[in-house]
Design an enzyme around this catalytic site. Sequence first.
Site, PDB file in Angstrom:
ATOM      1  N   ARG A  97      18.375 -30.636  37.630  1.00  0.00           N
ATOM      2  CA  ARG A  97      18.020 -29.168  38.278  1.00  0.00           C
ATOM      3  C   ARG A  97      17.379 -28.468  36.960  1.00  0.00           C
ATOM      4  O   ARG A  97      16.350 -27.732  37.455  1.00  0.00           O
ATOM      5  CB  ARG A  97      19.588 -28.341  38.231  1.00  0.00           C
ATOM      6  N   LYS A 133       1.402 -10.723  31.778  1.00  0.00           N
ATOM      7  CA  LYS A 133       2.519 -10.621  33.022  1.00  0.00           C
ATOM      8  C   LYS A 133       3.135 -11.846  33.248  1.00  0.00           C
ATOM      9  O   LYS A 133       3.278 -12.270  34.570  1.00  0.00           O
ATOM     10  CB  LYS A 133       1.908  -9.867  34.088  1.00  0.00           C
ATOM     11  N   LYS A 165      -6.200   0.097  26.287  1.00  0.00           N
ATOM     12  CA  LYS A 165      -6.071   0.743  27.428  1.00  0.00           C
ATOM     13  C   LYS A 165      -5.974   2.185  27.472  1.00  0.00           C
ATOM     14  O   LYS A 165      -6.025   2.871  26.484  1.00  0.00           O
ATOM     15  CB  LYS A 165      -4.648   0.159  28.025  1.00  0.00           C
ATOM     16  N   GLU A 195     -10.643  -1.023  28.392  1.00  0.00           N
ATOM     17  CA  GLU A 195     -10.407  -0.722  29.924  1.00  0.00           C
ATOM     18  C   GLU A 195     -10.957   0.469  30.327  1.00  0.00           C
ATOM     19  O   GLU A 195     -10.952   1.572  29.547  1.00  0.00           O
ATOM     20  CB  GLU A 195      -8.811  -0.680  30.053  1.00  0.00           C
ATOM     21  N   ASP A 216     -11.075  -1.539  35.622  1.00  0.00           N
ATOM     22  CA  ASP A 216      -9.623  -1.408  36.322  1.00  0.00           C
ATOM     23  C   ASP A 216      -9.546  -0.772  37.567  1.00  0.00           C
ATOM     24  O   ASP A 216      -9.902   0.369  37.916  1.00  0.00           O
ATOM     25  CB  ASP A 216      -8.925  -0.435  35.264  1.00  0.00           C
TER      26      ASP A 216
END
Lengths: 278, 278, 278, 278, 278, 278
Positions: A97, A133, A165, A195, A216
Amino acid sequence: MLDKLIDSIVDAALEEDLASGDLTTEACVDEGKRAVAHAVARKDLVVCGGRVFERTFHRVDPSLVVTPTLGEGARAKAGARLWSVEGSARSILMAERTALNLVQRMCGIATITRSYVDTLPVGSKTRIADTRKTTPGLRVLERYAVRTGGGHNHRDNLGSAVLIKDNHVLAAGGVREAIARAKARAPHTSKIECEVDSLEQLAVALDAGADVVLLDNMSTEQIKAAVGQTRGRALLEASGGITLARIRELAEAGVDVISSGALTHSAPAADIGLDFEP
Amino acid sequence: MLDKLIDSIVDAALEEDLASGDLTTEACVDEGKRAVAHAVARKDLVVCGGRVFERTFHRVDPSLVVTPTLGEGARAKAGARLWSVEGSARSILMAERTALNLVQRMCGIATITRSYVDTLPVGSKTRIADTRKTTPGLRVLERYAVRTGGGHNHRDNLGSAVLIKDNHVLAAGGVREAIARAKARAPHTSKIECEVDSLEQLAVALDAGADVVLLDNMSTEQIKAAVGQTRGRALLEASGGITLARIRELAEAGVDVISSGALTHSAPAADIGLDFEP
Amino acid sequence: MLDKLIDSIVDAALEEDLASGDLTTEACVDEGKRAVAHAVARKDLVVCGGRVFERTFHRVDPSLVVTPTLGEGARAKAGARLWSVEGSARSILMAERTALNLVQRMCGIATITRSYVDTLPVGSKTRIADTRKTTPGLRVLERYAVRTGGGHNHRDNLGSAVLIKDNHVLAAGGVREAIARAKARAPHTSKIECEVDSLEQLAVALDAGADVVLLDNMSTEQIKAAVGQTRGRALLEASGGITLARIRELAEAGVDVISSGALTHSAPAADIGLDFEP
Amino acid sequence: MLDKLIDSIVDAALEEDLASGDLTTEACVDEGKRAVAHAVARKDLVVCGGRVFERTFHRVDPSLVVTPTLGEGARAKAGARLWSVEGSARSILMAERTALNLVQRMCGIATITRSYVDTLPVGSKTRIADTRKTTPGLRVLERYAVRTGGGHNHRDNLGSAVLIKDNHVLAAGGVREAIARAKARAPHTSKIECEVDSLEQLAVALDAGADVVLLDNMSTEQIKAAVGQTRGRALLEASGGITLARIRELAEAGVDVISSGALTHSAPAADIGLDFEP
Amino acid sequence: MLDKLIDSIVDAALEEDLASGDLTTEACVDEGKRAVAHAVARKDLVVCGGRVFERTFHRVDPSLVVTPTLGEGARAKAGARLWSVEGSARSILMAERTALNLVQRMCGIATITRSYVDTLPVGSKTRIADTRKTTPGLRVLERYAVRTGGGHNHRDNLGSAVLIKDNHVLAAGGVREAIARAKARAPHTSKIECEVDSLEQLAVALDAGADVVLLDNMSTEQIKAAVGQTRGRALLEASGGITLARIRELAEAGVDVISSGALTHSAPAADIGLDFEP
Amino acid sequence: MLDKLIDSIVDAALEEDLASGDLTTEACVDEGKRAVAHAVARKDLVVCGGRVFERTFHRVDPSLVVTPTLGEGARAKAGARLWSVEGSARSILMAERTALNLVQRMCGIATITRSYVDTLPVGSKTRIADTRKTTPGLRVLERYAVRTGGGHNHRDNLGSAVLIKDNHVLAAGGVREAIARAKARAPHTSKIECEVDSLEQLAVALDAGADVVLLDNMSTEQIKAAVGQTRGRALLEASGGITLARIRELAEAGVDVISSGALTHSAPAADIGLDFEP
C-alpha cells in the site's frame, strides 16, 4: 534524487502503516511463502517513481528483488506492467500500500505534466513549470515527477531564488525599491524574479533590473503585450489561471515559462494495482 | 489530533521551504514591520485545519496571533474569511505557503467528503469512509479531514484491525482458513474484516464468523443481494468503483459502509488565498 | 517485527552506552583481534529475542556473524547455549551489554508468560493477554515476547480499539451512553470493549452491544456468574488481581481472556551471560 | 536531569500510545470537560519521578497543572497522594497510562534501592550502586531513581570510566598488561577499575595501579581478606551474587561499594493508580 | 535565521556535553542558587550570535533571562560586555561551554570578515563573499556570521545555483557544452556560474551566456584583463589564493565579488569569557 | 569511532549541501559516467579522517570504492596522495565538498596537535590534551583527530569526570567544600579534578584529596613550584595561556598534562584538494 532523501520519506510513510505490525499478513501468510507481484497500470499514464517503488520494498525487506519493465518517463498503456517485485510474500504485502500510494501520486503528476507539455506547439521553447504548491513533505518527489513528465522546476524553496510578490512590493514601498533591496542583499548567484499585475509594473521591474518577471493572472492579450514590451530583457513567466486549454496560446504569445500549482496540488492519483501471480 | 503529531508534519514541511532562509522577505521587509492577513476561500468549501494553520504560523514565530472566523466543518462560501493571522510581517510571509499548502489539502478532502455525505438519503445509517490510500506522511491530517467532512475512518493502519484481501485468502488457502487463522492470532480486541467478490465467498465469510465483509467492486444489484443474504450477521462495506453518482443507490441498498480511496488520494486542493490588509 | 522497529530501539540503547566510545576495549583489545562468544542461559528460561540480539551486534558492526542455537519460544535449560556471535573482539565487547539488557528482558517476559500459559487446563480456549503496562519505548518488543511465551496481545494502543474505563463511563454519563457514543464515532473496524465492576453494569454493557467486557477485579464467583449471564453475547476478559495461582480457576470459570500487566511491568530479567571462547 | 532528556523519553513513550489518537476518549469525553486526578500509592513506596510525571502531562497538553504532594525520595504509605493533575479531562486520560508506566518503574527502583540502603549499618560509608544493566532507553531515569533511593551511580557508559573485565584481561594478556594499556590511553581524568576473581589477581591489580577493584562473585570471607590486603590503596567494589540479605555483612566487611544490576533490571513496578475526583 | 534552525544545532551541541548530566555542578552548586554572568570580549571583535547565545541558555532552562549589551555587528573592544545571563546558577554553568563554543566561532568569522570588508576602497561595490567551505553542520550560522561582518553569501548549497567547475567542464566536453546543458535543465530562476582559469575560457563562457564567471586563482593582472574583456556582460568573481593583502587591489581591478573559504574554515575563535558576578 | 556516530555527522553535513539536489552535476555529467579522483595534500599535514572520507562518499553512493594510500597519523608531504575514490562521477562530485570540509578540519587538528607533541622533550611523559572547546556537533571527530596527532583527550563531557572551576568553588564555599561535595556525590568511578590559580589553593586541593589539579594560567615558575609542592599526590594539568613556544619548558617543569583549547577551536583547515584523473 538521492536515496537518502527518498528513504526518509519512505520510512515516515511505512511508519504510518506498520508501526503496530500487520495483523492480517502475520496471521494468514506463512513466513517462508514467496510471491511475485507486478505493478500494472489500470489506465494510461506516464511512468514515474521506479526508484521510490524499489526503495519502499527494500526498506521493509532488503532481500526483495524489484525489476522495472518500463523506464522513467515512458508512456504506459492501460494494462502495461511497470515494475515487478519478487520475494517473501509477507514483505511484499506489508509494503504494497505504501509503495502504491507513493507511485500513484508520482505517476499522476508526471501524467498531467506530460499532457501540458504535449500541448505546446512543436519546437516551442516555452517551459511548463511547477510552483511551491507541493504536498507538504513530498516536494522532492513531486518536483522530480514534474521533470519526468517533461516539465521544469521553479525555485526549490525560499532560499534558492528571490521572488518578489505583491506583499513584498507593498512592504518595500514599490517594485523598484523591492528589486533594489533584493539586489543589494541576495547572493550574487541568485536571480531576482518579480511578480507584476500590469504592464506599468512590468516596465518598472524591467527598468529596475529584474531577471525574471512573473505575469500574474494576465489575459493572453496582456501577455502578448508584455512579451513585446520586454524584448528579451528578462524572462517572462505566466502564472495564475493556467488551464490546459490555454497552454498553446500562451506559448504562442511568446512567454518563456508557464507555471501552475495544479500540476502538483490537484493531480489525481494514477490508477495502479499490484497483481500477484497466482 | 495531538499538537505533537501536527507539529512533526508542520516542521518537515517548513524545513522544505525555509532551510535556507527566505531571501526575498529578508531583503524586502523590515524586521519590525507588522501585518494582518486573512485566509479567504476563493470558492465554496468545507472548513478544515484551523489548528494546523495556527501551528504552522506558531512554529515559525510563537508570537503570531491566529484567530479563526469559521469553525471546523463549517460550509464557507467563496469570499468567506476562514482564519486571520497578525504579527510580524516577515514571519507571516515565511509561513504563508506552507500553511496554505496544508489547509488547502485538508479543506479539499473535507469538501469532497461532505459532498458524498450530503448525497446520502435523509436518516441513512450508511457511513462514508476513507481507506489507507492517503498521502504518505499526512495520514493523520487526512483522516481528520474526512471526519470533519462528515465521513468516518476506516482502520488506521495494518495493526489496528484485520482486513483479509484476495492475496491473503490465496496465501491462507481459502476464505474460511484465512478467517480462522486471523481469529486464532489477532488480539481479541480486533475485528476481522474479509474482502469478497462473490456471494458464494460472502456466505463462507459469514459462516466463518467475519465481523465485517468488504464487497469488492460489486454492482448495486449484487450488493442488494448481499445485504439480503447477510441479515445483520456482519457489517457490510462496499468498496471499489465508488462514484458520487452511486452513493445514494448504494445506501438505499442497505450497505453499512461505503469506502473510497478517492476521498483522499484524488481530492483537488481547495482554493484559499492569504490576503494582507493594505 | 520489522527490522526498522527493532533497529530504532537498538540504536537508542547503543547510544546510551557508546556515545563516548569504549575506553576499556579501545585500550585493551587490539583492533584485529577476533573472538567467538556464546549467550548462555544461567537459569531455565524461554528463548526470545534472537533477532534483536543479532541486530544489536550488527548495528555496531555489520561484519559480525550471529548464529542461533535455539529457536524462538524454545524452553532452554540452565547452561544451554542460545545464540553465538563471532568476529571482531572489539565489536562484540562494545555491543555485549546492550544486547544482553534487551534479551534478558525479552526472555524474562516470555518465561513468565509461558508459566501462566502452562497453568491453563489442557485444551482450554482461555487466552493469557498482556496490557498497555509495558516499558516505555519497548512496547513492540514486549508484546512480541508475550506472544513468544504463548500469550496473546491486547490492543496495541489507544487508537487500535475502544476500551471504555470507569472514568470514560463517568464522563459519558453511564455505560449505555459511553458505548453508544463509541459506536457512533469509532471506525466500523474497531471493537468496543467496556470495563465493568458489577453484574448490573455487565447487563447494561451487553444490552448496549459491547463486543468485549472487561470484568475488573472480580472474584472467581462473580466471574462464573458473569459467564453464565453473558452466554456468548460478548467476549469476557478478567483483569485486576490476577496471580499465577488464580489462572486455572479463572479459565475453568469460562472467561475468554485473562489479562495481566505484571507480565510486562514486573517480569524479572532472565539470567543470561555472554561467554567468550578462551 | 535535564528536561530535554526527559522529554525525548516521554515523547517516544507517548508516540507508542497515541500515534493513532485515543478512540475512546475522543468518543466518550466532551472536549471542554475538566477533571482533577490524583496519583495514589497503592502500597508503600519511595517517591520518584515527579518531574517525569509532570512533563508527560505537559507534552500532551501544556495547559494541564501538575502539583506534587510528596517530594522526591519521600517514603509514601499505601494510600498516600503523590501528585495531582488538573485540567482537560481528555488530555489527562490520554497521558495517564504513559505517565504511570514511567513513574511506576522509577518508584519501583527507588523503593528497592532504599531497602538496600536502609540495611546498611548505621554510619556505614559503603555505597549501594547500580550497574549498566538498565532498561534500554531509560538509563538516565533509572540512574536518577537509584540516587533518589539513596544509592549511588556506577559509571554512566563505556566512555566515562575504564572497567577492565575478564575478557579484556584475556585480550590484553593479563591484569597488569590491561591496566598498563588503559593507563597509557585513557584520559587522565578517567579512573581505571579492574575486575578480579581472586586475591592473587587483586594483588596484581593493586600493584599495577588500579584506582578501583571489582571483586567479582566473592564470598564474604574472601572480601574481608581483600579489604585487609588492599589497605586503602584502591576502592573495593563487591559485585555478583548480591542479595538484600548479604548487604549488611558485606558492608561490615569494609567494602567501599556494593553494586547490583537487580536494582534496575528486576525491580518490580511500584503500584500506583490515578484516581479521578468524582 | 529561524529559531528552529538554531535550536537543532544548539540541541545537538548540548547533547554532546550534557547527555550524562553535569557531575560537578550537581555536586557543588545548590539547586536554588542564582547567579548573574556576563559574556565579555577578551580581545577586540565583531559581535555576532546573540540569538544563538540566548537560545543555548533557553534550551537548557527557559527561565534564564538573557540580555544583550551590544547589537549584532557592533565592534567590541577587549573588555566589553556582550551579553548577560541571569537565573539558576546550575543552568548557567551547564550551558556555558556550549554557548561560548558557538559564539566564539560566530564572532571569529564576523571579525575576520569585517577585516576584509574594511580593507575595500571607500565606495567600492565589490563584495566579500563566503564559499561552501563551512564547518559541517554549522553552515547556517556561519553564513549569518559572514553577513554580520559585512560580507555576502555565495550560493547556499548545490541546489540553489549552478556553479560549473573544471570537472563539470571536463565531463560535459567543454565550457560551452556545460553552460548549454545547465541552461537547458536548471530552473529558470537559477543563475549559471562557470569557473574559468584563462581569458580564453572566459570568452567562451561569456559567449555561452554565463551569468557569473569565477576567475580561479588568477593574478591581479589577469583579473584586470578579465574585467576589461567582460564589460558588464556577466558578474566576475575572484577566488583562490585570496589574502587580506590582495583585497584592495582586487577590488580596484573591478571584480564584482571576492570569495574566500578561509573566512569560515580557518577563522580563529574569538576570545570570549563568561564572568560571574561575585 | 563507531560508524553510527560518523554517519550521523556525515548525514547532517550532506543534508546541508544536497537537500535540493545538485543542479550542476545533474545537468553537466551523464549518469553512467565514471571517474577516479585522489585527495591530495597541498601542504604538509598529518593524515586523519580516512574513515570519515570513506563514509561520506558511501552515504551518497554505497557503490563508490574508497582506497587509502596513507594511514591515520602518517605525515604527508605536500603533493602526497591521501585517499582515492572511484565510481560514478556524479556521486563523487556530489560528495566532494562535504568530504573535504570534514577531513580538512580533522587533518588540521591532527597536524597542529602533532606539532605540539613533537615539541616535547624526548622521553617526556607529559601529555598534550584537548579541552571541551570543540566545534559544536563535531566533538567525537575532533577528539579522535587529537589522538591521531599524538595527543590525549580530556574528559569527554560534563558527566564523565568532575572538574571544579572557579565558579563551582565560589558556589560551594571553597575548594575544600567543593571537593568534599564532589567526592560524596560523584560515582566512585569518577576522578575529581579541581582548578586552582595559586599555590595556596593547590595545597588545599591536595589536602582535600583531588585526583587531578588544573593549574590555571600560571607562569612556568609557578608551575615548577606546584610540581615540587605536589610530589605525585595528584596529577597536575597546565592550562590557559598555552602556546607552542611554552610546551617544552612546561614539560620540563614536570607537569603531567598540558591542555589547550586552541588545538580544536582555532586549528586552520589543512589544505587538501580532490584531483580527478583526466
